[in-house]
Design a protein around this motif. Structure first.
Motif, short mmCIF file in Angstrom:
data_model
loop_
_atom_site.label_atom_id
_atom_site.label_comp_id
_atom_site.label_asym_id
_atom_site.label_seq_id
_atom_site.Cartn_x
_atom_site.Cartn_y
_atom_site.Cartn_z
N SER A 10 0.81 -1.22 0.00
CA SER A 10 0.00 0.00 0.00
C SER A 10 0.85 1.27 0.00
N MET A 11 2.16 1.10 0.10
CA MET A 11 3.08 2.23 0.13
C MET A 11 4.35 1.82 -0.62
N PRO A 12 4.22 1.50 -1.91
CA PRO A 12 5.35 0.93 -2.65
C PRO A 12 6.50 1.91 -2.82
N GLY A 13 7.72 1.32 -2.82
CA GLY A 13 8.90 2.11 -3.11
C GLY A 13 9.63 2.65 -1.90
N LEU B 29 -4.13 -6.04 10.22
CA LEU B 29 -5.50 -6.47 10.53
C LEU B 29 -6.06 -5.73 11.75
N ASN B 30 -5.16 -5.32 12.65
CA ASN B 30 -5.57 -4.59 13.85
C ASN B 30 -5.64 -3.08 13.61
N GLY B 31 -5.40 -2.65 12.38
CA GLY B 31 -5.48 -1.23 12.05
C GLY B 31 -4.20 -0.46 12.37
N VAL B 32 -3.10 -1.19 12.53
CA VAL B 32 -1.81 -0.55 12.81
C VAL B 32 -0.96 -0.64 11.54
N PHE B 33 -0.93 0.45 10.77
CA PHE B 33 -0.13 0.48 9.55
C PHE B 33 1.34 0.48 9.95
N TRP B 34 2.18 -0.24 9.22
CA TRP B 34 3.55 -0.53 9.61
C TRP B 34 4.38 0.70 9.99
N ILE B 35 4.11 1.86 9.39
CA ILE B 35 4.93 3.03 9.70
C ILE B 35 4.71 3.54 11.12
N LYS B 36 3.63 3.10 11.77
CA LYS B 36 3.39 3.48 13.17
C LYS B 36 4.44 2.86 14.08
N ARG B 37 5.16 1.86 13.60
CA ARG B 37 6.22 1.21 14.38
C ARG B 37 7.55 1.97 14.29
N LEU B 38 7.59 3.02 13.47
CA LEU B 38 8.79 3.84 13.32
C LEU B 38 8.74 5.02 14.28
N SER B 39 9.91 5.60 14.58
CA SER B 39 9.92 6.83 15.36
C SER B 39 9.21 7.91 14.56
N ARG B 40 8.76 8.94 15.24
CA ARG B 40 8.04 10.02 14.55
C ARG B 40 8.90 10.64 13.45
N LEU B 41 10.17 10.87 13.72
CA LEU B 41 11.07 11.47 12.75
C LEU B 41 11.23 10.57 11.52
N LYS B 42 11.50 9.29 11.75
CA LYS B 42 11.65 8.35 10.62
C LYS B 42 10.35 8.27 9.81
N ARG B 43 9.22 8.23 10.52
CA ARG B 43 7.91 8.14 9.86
C ARG B 43 7.67 9.36 8.98
N GLU B 44 7.93 10.55 9.52
CA GLU B 44 7.71 11.78 8.74
C GLU B 44 8.61 11.83 7.51
N ARG B 45 9.87 11.43 7.65
CA ARG B 45 10.79 11.40 6.51
C ARG B 45 10.32 10.42 5.45
N LEU B 46 9.89 9.25 5.90
CA LEU B 46 9.43 8.23 4.97
C LEU B 46 8.17 8.69 4.22
N ILE B 47 7.25 9.31 4.92
CA ILE B 47 6.02 9.82 4.28
C ILE B 47 6.37 10.87 3.24
N LYS B 48 7.28 11.78 3.56
CA LYS B 48 7.70 12.80 2.59
C LYS B 48 8.33 12.16 1.36
N ARG B 49 9.18 11.16 1.58
CA ARG B 49 9.80 10.44 0.45
C ARG B 49 8.74 9.77 -0.42
N PHE B 50 7.76 9.14 0.23
CA PHE B 50 6.69 8.46 -0.51
C PHE B 50 5.84 9.47 -1.30
N GLU B 51 5.50 10.59 -0.67
CA GLU B 51 4.71 11.61 -1.36
C GLU B 51 5.48 12.16 -2.56
#
Length: 165
Positions: free
Chosen positions: A93-96, A138-160
């Protein structure tokens, strides 16, 4: 068997808990077959019904060409080792994009097969990581929630940025 469209991040359906499967019939077997076709086309090694917009607790893993794909219905982690491992994860759901996530090194799950028979499985390494990743989904926890906030924000920006190009 049909290749289904994959729900893309940040679709809100990716953070909704999936409903338990209560009917074990042809439609469930068809869903499992569609999930397998879809994961092969993605490509990937694991997929859940919520990844294709179906809110049911169904997972298909295809990790080993010898063993073949396995379908897990209503899976739950019933034991996890205290030892942790780091593994690079991503999502259909978040390729690349991907990043390292800390997971239990070994887990035991209970689940039902497509006929409704109760099963248990103990796994380690990649299969254990996949079980935890997909059960989180299945529990509604998308994998990026397991990352630190900083890593998650960087990854989301890269994906966008990738998605715009």
């Amino acid at each position: 068997m049909t290749i289904r469209p994959i729900v893309r991040y940040p679709d809100p359906r990716l953070v909704l808990p999936a409903q338990p499967v209560t009917v074990f019939d042809y439609a469930l077997r068809a869903l499992a077959a569609d999930l397998l076709e879809t994961i092969h086309a993605a490509p990937g090694i694991g997929i859940t019904a919520p990844h294709i917009g179906v809110s049911l607790r169904v997972v298909v893993l295809d990790l080993d060409p010898v063993e073949g794909a396995r379908t897990y219905v209503n899976p739950e982690i019933i034991w996890a080792s205290p030892e942790m491992i780091l593994h690079r994860e991503g999502s259909v759901s978040m390729p690349g994009v991907n990043d390292e996530v800390s997971r239990h090194a070994r887990v035991r799950i209970s689940y039902q097969d497509v006929d409704g028979n109760l099963q248990t499985e103990e796994s380690e390494g990649l299969r254990a990581v996949c079980h935890q990743h997909e059960i989180d989904q299945l529990n509604g926890v998308f994998w990026i929630k397991r990352l630190s906030r900083l890593k998650r924000e960087r990854l989301i920006k890269r994906f966008e940025k990738m998605s715009r190009n």
